[in-house]
Design an enzyme around this catalytic site. Structure first.
Site, PDB file in Angstrom:
ATOM      1  N   TYR A 205     -13.309   2.459  12.290  1.00 56.59           N
ATOM      2  CA  TYR A 205     -14.564   1.716  12.478  1.00 56.59           C
ATOM      3  C   TYR A 205     -14.985   1.858  13.930  1.00 56.59           C
ATOM      4  CZ  TYR A 205     -17.687  -2.221  13.352  1.00 56.59           C
ATOM      5  OH  TYR A 205     -18.758  -2.986  13.729  1.00 56.59           O
TER       6      TYR A 205
ATOM      7  N   GLU B  62     -23.602   1.472  14.256  1.00 53.63           N
ATOM      8  CA  GLU B  62     -22.285   1.210  13.651  1.00 53.63           C
ATOM      9  C   GLU B  62     -21.933   2.329  12.681  1.00 53.63           C
ATOM     10  OE1 GLU B  62     -20.690  -2.862  11.935  1.00 53.63           O
ATOM     11  OE2 GLU B  62     -21.680  -1.767  10.337  1.00 53.63           O
TER      12      GLU B  62
END
Lengths: 317, 297
Positions: free
Chosen positions: A101, A189
């Site tokens: 992530y 993101e």
């Protein structure tokens, strides 16, 4: 301004970040054609402005044209948390070895950019933050300096990721920071950021929010603007927004207030433009762009003149 | 006394020759503010109703001794305008402009902290600052503020700032200084900066603080109030009914990921001993109550 996944991928790709090629389509036949073009196996992904698409059945793997047709039929029109799927993104399925992530956003308290990197990809970062906060490596980037190579390497090391992938990760993270910073994003993101089975670093998803205040310095943001989901009231406000504010950048409270005695027919004043209507000089500019002259205006048919307009034109004062 | 500005503040208006700059610059001068100069590189040597125009803030400071600047430059030019003001030698910069990209704000906030630590930036996207009877920089209507004291006001919202000023004036309560810190994600001046200054100002006896949803500035202010403030604080938080994920009028007014809600901010402030009103009028009444209780009017 929230981007759909495929728009986010195109945004990332324009900064050199590796993403999967694919096609955004809005009907079943086009979806099958797109799947044939990108090569099986493919992933059919619902394009909506909401998370949790996978759990809602909005992301499916298809190994052949029949499966692609079935999945596209199921997903198009699907209701995901109140968002109806109008577009699906078809991309070639990636061979995933590991999922990470990464994100950049503004830390309003620290007044610096916050980067978060974690070996626990593919799940909600909020969950990781609560259950295993140590699994997230954070850095604060000073906007004046930007993300330095040294800082980036230390960050990757702190996140305990695959050491063989370090070079690829540093390269991608540097590009992601550039996309976030030069691209005027509020949020950039990637979840998951993957290492493929052949060792490449790749952005498998894209969640991007752009700062609408910066639209004046970016070409092509109109396409993102067109896919924003707004309810009736927001749409009405949005329609008026740019007409009032324009690219000159002052806010509503400046433009709407007219000084007393100021000889200007502004919005809401006698002879002024209607709500949502562009000012006269911009209407003219728009007509020119559309190839219409000022004299092409269709006069109002007789009998439709409102009384107050008749009085204003024929009995001034 | 007042905070940040007083009757000796000399202001240069960046963008005085534009329509907004001219309108508010002249209004501020009519109020009594020392509007000593304007800037416009193309119109240096001319004047706006007697106010001389210079090519840059540096020139204006050299010629007039200006120590503050007020920016009425459209958003694309704000980053350069802020740096020009700081390099020109003013100590206090008020940026009114709305719509400045967040990355620009984060950049010049950090740039000023690093290279010009003595410079205080207010805004962007703020109504400015008024010390009633002494100095009014920005777009606040001077006539709704009563001079004197004992209340200091700090607010993230322009119209709520006016509301606070007006509520107090109708009750006969004066204001030392009213600071609108603006509704953007990276404000140059924070609640804490203002609370600190009000705490140190002998004429300010109580503080009114108007916050809104988004970010954690109110929570940080609450922690500061609990640890470092002796003066009573009354507060109101706008955005009780705001839906999550939407920017409510200000770029910084957004509830994201369940954080920055009005309820959480009100709770934090109440815990810090702040009296929190449910609407601006109620907050005004609470403040008047505090002032009467202490016999300050």
């Amino acid at each position: 301004m929230d981007l759909l996944e495929y728009q986010g991928k195109q945004f990332f790709a324009s900064f050199g970040i590796p993403t999967s090629d694919g096609q955004a389509v809005s009907d079943v036949d086009a979806a099958v054609a797109a799947a044939d073009a990108v090569g099986y196996p493919v992933v059919v992904k619902a394009q909506v402005h909401v998370g949790g698409r996978g759990k809602a059945g909005g992301v499916k793997l298809a190994n052949n044209a029949d499966e692609a047709r079935t999945h596209a039929t199921d997903i198009l029109g699907l209701d995901i948390k109140g968002h109806i799927v109008r577009t699906v993104w078809i991309e070639h399925a990636s061979d995933i070895a590991t999922e990470y992530y990464v994100s950049f956003t503004l830390d309003r308290s620290a007044k610096k950019h916050l980067g978060m990197l974690s070996a626990e990809g593919g799940v909600e970062i909020e969950t990781v933050a609560v259950e295993n906060p140590d699994a997230i490596a954070k850095i604060w980037v000073d906007p004046v300096d930007g993300l330095t190579d040294e800082q980036c390497r230390a960050w990757v090391a702190a996140a305990n990721l695959d050491p063989d992938a370090t070079e690829g990760l540093v390269d991608l993270l540097t590009k992601l920071y550039t996309a976030y910073s030069d691209g005027d994003a509020d949020l950039a993101e990637v979840n998951p950021l993957i290492i493929t089975t052949d060792g490449r670093v790749h952005a498998l998803d894209a969640k991007v929010t752009l700062d609408a205040n910066a639209q004046y310095r970016h070409d092509g943001w109109e396409v993102y603007d067109a896919t924003q989901v707004r309810d009736e009231r927001e749409e009405a406000a949005h329609a008026k927004g740019p007409a009032v504010r324009g690219s000159r950048g002052f806010g509503r409270h400046h433009r709407q207030r007219r000084r007393p005695g100021h000889e200007h027919a502004g919005r809401g004043q006698p002879g002024g433009r209607l709500g949502g209507q562009l000012p006269r000089h911009r209407r003219r500019r728009q007509r020119r762009r559309d190839g219409r002259g000022a004299r092409d205006h269709q006069p109002r048919p007789p009998g439709q003149v409102h009384l107050h307009q008749h009085l204003r034109w024929h009995h001034p004062g | 006394m007042s905070i940040f500005v007083d009757e000796n503040t000399k202001v240069v208006y960046q963008g005085l020759t534009g329509s907004q700059g001219r309108f508010y610059g002249l209004r501020n001068r009519d109020y009594g503010t020392q509007v000593v100069a304007g800037t416009n590189p193309k119109k240096a040597g001319t004047d706006v109703e007697g106010i001389p125009i210079f090519a840059s803030v540096g020139d204006a400071v050299d010629a007039t001794g200006a120590n503050a600047s007020c920016i009425f430059i459209p958003a694309p030019g704000v980053r350069a305008a802020v740096m020009e003001a700081a390099e020109g030698g003013v100590e206090f910069i008020v940026c009114i402009t709305e719509g400045v990209p967040a990355h620009d704000e984060a950049w010049f906030y950090n740039k000023l902290k690093r290279d010009f630590p003595g410079v205080q930036l207010l805004g962007p996207n703020c109504p400015g600052i008024i010390s009633p009877g002494k100095c009014n920089i920005g777009i606040t209507a001077g006539e709704i503020a009563k001079e004197g004291g004992p209340v200091g006001i700090v607010s993230r919202s322009g119209t709520l700032t006016y509301q606070a000023l007006y509520e107090l004036k109708t009750q006969g309560v004066g204001v030392t200084t009213c600071v609108g810190i603006g509704g953007d994600p990276v404000p140059g001046t924070s609640f804490i900066d203002c609370l600190e200054a009000f705490e140190a100002d002998p004429e300010t006896k109580a503080v009114m603080m108007f916050g809104e949803i988004g970010g954690s500035a109110e929570e940080e202010a609450a922690a500061f109030i609990a640890s470092s403030m002796t003066k009573p604080v009354v507060s109101y938080i706008a955005g009780m009914t705001a839906p999550p994920g939407r920017k409510m009028g200000h770029a910084g007014a957004i509830v994201s990921g369940g954080k920055g809600t009005a309820a959480a901010k009100m709770e934090a402030l109440t815990e810090a001993g702040v009296k929190v009103g449910n609407n601006p009028t109620e907050a005004g009444e609470l403040m008047v109550g505090v002032v009467r209780e202490h016999g300050w009017i």
